[in-house]
Scaffold this motif. Structure first.
Motif, PDB file in Angstrom:
ATOM      1  N   THR A  91       0.841  -1.199   0.000  1.00 16.80           N
ATOM      2  CA  THR A  91       0.000   0.000   0.000  1.00 16.80           C
ATOM      3  C   THR A  91       0.878   1.251   0.000  1.00 16.80           C
ATOM      4  O   THR A  91       0.616   2.199  -0.741  1.00 16.80           O
ATOM      5  N   ALA A  92       1.939   1.221   0.803  1.00 23.19           N
ATOM      6  CA  ALA A  92       2.874   2.355   0.824  1.00 23.19           C
ATOM      7  C   ALA A  92       3.557   2.516  -0.532  1.00 23.19           C
ATOM      8  O   ALA A  92       3.801   3.641  -0.985  1.00 23.19           O
ATOM      9  N   GLY A  93       3.856   1.397  -1.185  1.00 26.17           N
ATOM     10  CA  GLY A  93       4.470   1.449  -2.512  1.00 26.17           C
ATOM     11  C   GLY A  93       3.540   2.077  -3.533  1.00 26.17           C
ATOM     12  O   GLY A  93       3.972   2.842  -4.403  1.00 26.17           O
ATOM     13  N   LYS A  94       2.246   1.774  -3.438  1.00 32.66           N
ATOM     14  CA  LYS A  94       1.263   2.370  -4.354  1.00 32.66           C
ATOM     15  C   LYS A  94       1.130   3.864  -4.099  1.00 32.66           C
ATOM     16  O   LYS A  94       1.007   4.647  -5.050  1.00 32.66           O
ATOM     17  N   ARG A  95       1.189   4.267  -2.839  1.00 36.23           N
ATOM     18  CA  ARG A  95       1.160   5.710  -2.522  1.00 36.23           C
ATOM     19  C   ARG A  95       2.406   6.403  -3.066  1.00 36.23           C
ATOM     20  O   ARG A  95       2.334   7.493  -3.617  1.00 36.23           O
ATOM     21  N   LYS A  96       3.555   5.729  -2.899  1.00 36.21           N
ATOM     22  CA  LYS A  96       4.811   6.306  -3.396  1.00 36.21           C
ATOM     23  C   LYS A  96       4.766   6.423  -4.918  1.00 36.21           C
ATOM     24  O   LYS A  96       5.239   7.401  -5.484  1.00 36.21           O
ATOM     25  N   LEU A  97       4.156   5.449  -5.584  1.00 37.57           N
ATOM     26  CA  LEU A  97       4.028   5.496  -7.031  1.00 37.57           C
ATOM     27  C   LEU A  97       3.179   6.690  -7.468  1.00 37.57           C
ATOM     28  O   LEU A  97       3.493   7.350  -8.464  1.00 37.57           O
ATOM     29  N   ALA A  98       2.126   6.981  -6.715  1.00 30.87           N
ATOM     30  CA  ALA A  98       1.309   8.162  -7.022  1.00 30.87           C
ATOM     31  C   ALA A  98       2.138   9.431  -6.851  1.00 30.87           C
ATOM     32  O   ALA A  98       2.038  10.366  -7.656  1.00 30.87           O
ATOM     33  N   GLU A  99       2.987   9.452  -5.824  1.00 26.33           N
ATOM     34  CA  GLU A  99       3.873  10.595  -5.605  1.00 26.33           C
ATOM     35  C   GLU A  99       4.866  10.733  -6.762  1.00 26.33           C
ATOM     36  O   GLU A  99       5.133  11.831  -7.245  1.00 26.33           O
ATOM     37  N   ILE A 100       5.385   9.606  -7.210  1.00 19.77           N
ATOM     38  CA  ILE A 100       6.292   9.601  -8.363  1.00 19.77           C
ATOM     39  C   ILE A 100       5.562  10.168  -9.586  1.00 19.77           C
ATOM     40  O   ILE A 100       6.146  10.926 -10.370  1.00 19.77           O
ATOM     41  N   GLY A 101       4.308   9.793  -9.761  1.00 21.02           N
ATOM     42  CA  GLY A 101       3.516  10.309 -10.876  1.00 21.02           C
ATOM     43  C   GLY A 101       3.406  11.825 -10.840  1.00 21.02           C
ATOM     44  O   GLY A 101       3.531  12.494 -11.876  1.00 21.02           O
ATOM     45  N   ARG A 102       3.185  12.368  -9.658  1.00 14.26           N
ATOM     46  CA  ARG A 102       3.111  13.830  -9.527  1.00 14.26           C
ATOM     47  C   ARG A 102       4.460  14.478  -9.847  1.00 14.26           C
ATOM     48  O   ARG A 102       4.527  15.482 -10.553  1.00 14.26           O
TER      49      ARG A 102
END
Length: 156
Positions: A91-102
């Protein structure tokens, strides 16, 4: 100056700026690439990810260990072959991926902001065509192969 030089010049500049941006969120460009590859095809084995990236499996293990220590990736026993582990984002990895997207969207805007939408679309299509002609794998940075030679790349 020819097109190849300009592509190299701009590519080096873009890579450097991107590295600065992802460092600000606690990652390195190789970590970003590995997270992206796992997100695009969850459940791949470490061997499969290493092969796609052109990395020696032993080099990938160090990256995955670090991502696992950060709580971004987990190794799950493969349901297809119990001897292998499948890689999944947490779940933290998916949040980090969203941050990477931004971060990636900001980077794209800063680099390509001078172009109109149609110019940007044309540039992407042209670059994709050149990348395909050179046999590059979509979404995989060719720099991963050089990490097989680099010492201490995991820490950078």
């Amino acid at each position: 100056m020819g097109a190849a030089f300009l592509l190299t010049q701009l590519g080096t500049h873009c890579a450097s700026k991107f590295a600065e941006r992802v460092q600000a969120i606690g990652l390195t460009p190789p970590q970003v690439g590995i997270l992206g590859l796992i997100a695009r095809a969850p459940g791949q084995s470490q061997q499969s990810v290493a092969t796609t990236l052109g990395l020696l499996p032993s080099r990938l293990v160090a990256f995955v260990d670090d991502l696992e220590d950060q709580g971004l990736v987990e190794r799950v026993r493969s349901s297809k072959d119990r001897r292998n582990y499948a890689l999944e984002l947490t779940t933290a990895g998916k949040r980090k991926l969203a941050e990477i997207g931004r971060v990636g969207a900001e980077h794209e805007k800063d680099i390509c902001g001078v172009l109109s939408e149609s110019e940007r679309a044309e540039l992407i299509a042209t670059l994709r065509r050149l990348a395909n002609d050179q046999g590059l794998i979509a979404g995989v940075h060719p720099g991963f192969r050089s990490l097989n030679r680099a010492r201490g790349a995991e820490a950078s």
